[in-house]
Motif scaffolding. Structure first.
Motif, PDB file in Angstrom:
ATOM      1  N   UNK A   1       0.883  -1.214   0.005  1.00  0.00           N
ATOM      2  CA  UNK A   1       0.184   0.136  -0.134  1.00  0.00           C
ATOM      3  C   UNK A   1       0.871   1.337  -0.025  1.00  0.00           C
ATOM      4  N   UNK A   2       2.420   1.134   0.390  1.00  0.00           N
ATOM      5  CA  UNK A   2       2.842   2.236   0.309  1.00  0.00           C
ATOM      6  C   UNK A   2       3.481   2.569  -0.813  1.00  0.00           C
ATOM      7  N   UNK A   3       3.348   1.732  -1.767  1.00  0.00           N
ATOM      8  CA  UNK A   3       4.038   1.785  -3.081  1.00  0.00           C
ATOM      9  C   UNK A   3       2.862   2.209  -4.150  1.00  0.00           C
ATOM     10  N   UNK A   4       3.173   3.274  -4.853  1.00  0.00           N
ATOM     11  CA  UNK A   4       2.288   3.786  -6.283  1.00  0.00           C
ATOM     12  C   UNK A   4       2.992   3.819  -7.491  1.00  0.00           C
ATOM     13  N   UNK A   5       2.407   3.699  -8.274  1.00  0.00           N
ATOM     14  CA  UNK A   5       3.150   3.706  -9.751  1.00  0.00           C
ATOM     15  C   UNK A   5       2.370   5.102 -10.347  1.00  0.00           C
ATOM     16  N   UNK A   6       3.254   5.652 -11.521  1.00  0.00           N
ATOM     17  CA  UNK A   6       2.760   6.560 -12.173  1.00  0.00           C
ATOM     18  C   UNK A   6       2.695   6.152 -13.470  1.00  0.00           C
ATOM     19  N   UNK A   7       1.514   6.169 -14.019  1.00  0.00           N
ATOM     20  CA  UNK A   7       1.091   5.175 -15.204  1.00  0.00           C
ATOM     21  C   UNK A   7       0.818   6.024 -16.420  1.00  0.00           C
ATOM     22  N   UNK A   8       1.389   5.752 -17.684  1.00  0.00           N
ATOM     23  CA  UNK A   8       1.156   6.404 -18.986  1.00  0.00           C
ATOM     24  C   UNK A   8      -0.230   6.249 -19.474  1.00  0.00           C
ATOM     25  N   UNK A   9      -0.925   7.163 -19.730  1.00  0.00           N
ATOM     26  CA  UNK A   9      -2.514   6.997 -20.280  1.00  0.00           C
ATOM     27  C   UNK A   9      -2.153   6.838 -21.874  1.00  0.00           C
ATOM     28  N   UNK A  10      -3.362   6.625 -22.315  1.00  0.00           N
ATOM     29  CA  UNK A  10      -3.718   6.725 -23.725  1.00  0.00           C
ATOM     30  C   UNK A  10      -3.138   7.978 -24.238  1.00  0.00           C
ATOM     31  N   UNK A  11      -3.917   9.300 -23.658  1.00  0.00           N
ATOM     32  CA  UNK A  11      -3.560  10.592 -24.036  1.00  0.00           C
ATOM     33  C   UNK A  11      -2.200  10.713 -24.079  1.00  0.00           C
ATOM     34  N   UNK A  12      -1.445  10.258 -23.023  1.00  0.00           N
ATOM     35  CA  UNK A  12       0.166  10.467 -22.740  1.00  0.00           C
ATOM     36  C   UNK A  12       0.820   9.897 -23.885  1.00  0.00           C
ATOM     37  N   UNK A  13       0.387   8.430 -24.277  1.00  0.00           N
ATOM     38  CA  UNK A  13       1.001   7.936 -25.524  1.00  0.00           C
ATOM     39  C   UNK A  13       1.123   8.598 -26.530  1.00  0.00           C
ATOM     40  N   UNK A  14      -0.021   9.210 -26.918  1.00  0.00           N
ATOM     41  CA  UNK A  14      -0.222  10.172 -28.084  1.00  0.00           C
ATOM     42  C   UNK A  14       0.691  11.025 -27.990  1.00  0.00           C
ATOM     43  N   UNK A  15       0.752  11.937 -26.806  1.00  0.00           N
ATOM     44  CA  UNK A  15       1.553  13.269 -26.489  1.00  0.00           C
ATOM     45  C   UNK A  15       3.079  12.893 -26.600  1.00  0.00           C
ATOM     46  N   UNK A  16       3.488  11.711 -25.951  1.00  0.00           N
ATOM     47  CA  UNK A  16       4.660  11.576 -26.188  1.00  0.00           C
ATOM     48  C   UNK A  16       5.298  11.048 -27.440  1.00  0.00           C
ATOM     49  N   UNK A  17       4.440  10.466 -28.262  1.00  0.00           N
ATOM     50  CA  UNK A  17       4.750  10.286 -29.530  1.00  0.00           C
ATOM     51  C   UNK A  17       4.946  11.449 -30.510  1.00  0.00           C
ATOM     52  N   UNK A  18       3.856  12.218 -30.279  1.00  0.00           N
ATOM     53  CA  UNK A  18       4.299  13.651 -30.903  1.00  0.00           C
ATOM     54  C   UNK A  18       5.221  14.197 -30.500  1.00  0.00           C
ATOM     55  N   UNK A  19       5.770  14.535 -29.160  1.00  0.00           N
ATOM     56  CA  UNK A  19       6.643  15.052 -28.812  1.00  0.00           C
ATOM     57  C   UNK A  19       8.142  14.530 -29.119  1.00  0.00           C
ATOM     58  N   UNK A  20       8.247  13.091 -29.132  1.00  0.00           N
ATOM     59  CA  UNK A  20       9.444  12.536 -29.497  1.00  0.00           C
ATOM     60  C   UNK A  20       9.641  12.718 -30.959  1.00  0.00           C
ATOM     61  N   UNK A  21       8.630  12.880 -31.987  1.00  0.00           N
ATOM     62  CA  UNK A  21       8.810  13.326 -33.171  1.00  0.00           C
ATOM     63  C   UNK A  21       9.431  14.589 -33.301  1.00  0.00           C
ATOM     64  N   UNK A  22       8.645  15.593 -32.473  1.00  0.00           N
ATOM     65  CA  UNK A  22       9.528  16.981 -32.554  1.00  0.00           C
ATOM     66  C   UNK A  22      10.950  16.850 -32.066  1.00  0.00           C
ATOM     67  N   UNK A  23      11.397  16.269 -31.143  1.00  0.00           N
ATOM     68  CA  UNK A  23      12.925  16.076 -30.574  1.00  0.00           C
ATOM     69  C   UNK A  23      13.575  15.353 -31.775  1.00  0.00           C
ATOM     70  N   UNK A  24      13.113  14.640 -32.291  1.00  0.00           N
ATOM     71  CA  UNK A  24      13.825  13.907 -33.572  1.00  0.00           C
ATOM     72  C   UNK A  24      14.208  14.777 -34.585  1.00  0.00           C
ATOM     73  N   UNK A  25      13.172  15.727 -34.859  1.00  0.00           N
ATOM     74  CA  UNK A  25      13.317  16.591 -35.874  1.00  0.00           C
ATOM     75  C   UNK A  25      14.296  17.847 -35.517  1.00  0.00           C
ATOM     76  N   UNK A  26      14.156  18.024 -34.114  1.00  0.00           N
ATOM     77  CA  UNK A  26      14.994  19.103 -33.798  1.00  0.00           C
ATOM     78  C   UNK A  26      16.406  18.614 -33.417  1.00  0.00           C
ATOM     79  N   UNK A  27      16.680  17.267 -33.421  1.00  0.00           N
ATOM     80  CA  UNK A  27      17.900  16.905 -33.149  1.00  0.00           C
ATOM     81  C   UNK A  27      18.572  16.780 -34.610  1.00  0.00           C
TER      82      UNK A  27
END
Length: 148
Positions: free
Chosen positions: A90-116
């Protein structure tokens, strides 16, 4: 007189600051996220079951667990992450990526890749970039959370 190791360290620190400033501006304006928030989402994306404890996230991001808590609060309000209790501890909790977070991180990764790609395009050959990636990878080998 500086040693090559000292000069390399100072140049890495200067380069890191420049990259963080440059990437943070565009990520903020395009996706509404800070660079560290994108990195947090990328770590969750790579994790088994898309979840990590706050302590594991803190280790991967090189921040304190309380900083992770401050970072995840707005991400929860945006629906990018959620919380999940550990059924056995009960003392341990996780941070979990949601579906909306998966979409957003995919978009942000594409931006980072382009910038790199833009960052290195006119400066070095592909072989030099590969060498740099290898050398920096050796510098950080053994640390948790490789995102490359």
């Amino acid at each position: 007189m500086s040693t090559p190791s000292f000069s390399a360290t100072l140049n890495l620190l200067r380069a890191t600051a420049r990259l963080e400033e440059r990437f943070a501006g565009e990520l903020g304006s395009v996706h509404g996220l800070a660079l560290k928030e994108v990195l947090l989402l990328m770590h969750l994306e790579r994790a088994p079951l898309n979840r990590l404890s706050r302590i594991d996230l803190a280790k991967r991001l090189h921040v304190s667990p309380s900083t992770v808590t401050r970072m995840t609060t707005p991400l929860e309000k945006l629906g990018c992450v959620g919380r999940e209790a550990d059924p056995r501890d009960a003392r341990l909790a996780y941070v979990v990526l949601s579906e909306a977070g998966q979409r957003l991180v995919g978009e942000a990764r594409a931006t980072l890749e382009r910038m790199a790609a833009d960052l290195f395009r006119d400066r070095w050959a592909k072989s030099e970039i590969a060498t740099l990636a290898d050398l920096l990878g050796r510098l950080t080998a053994g640390q948790p959370g490789d995102l490359s």
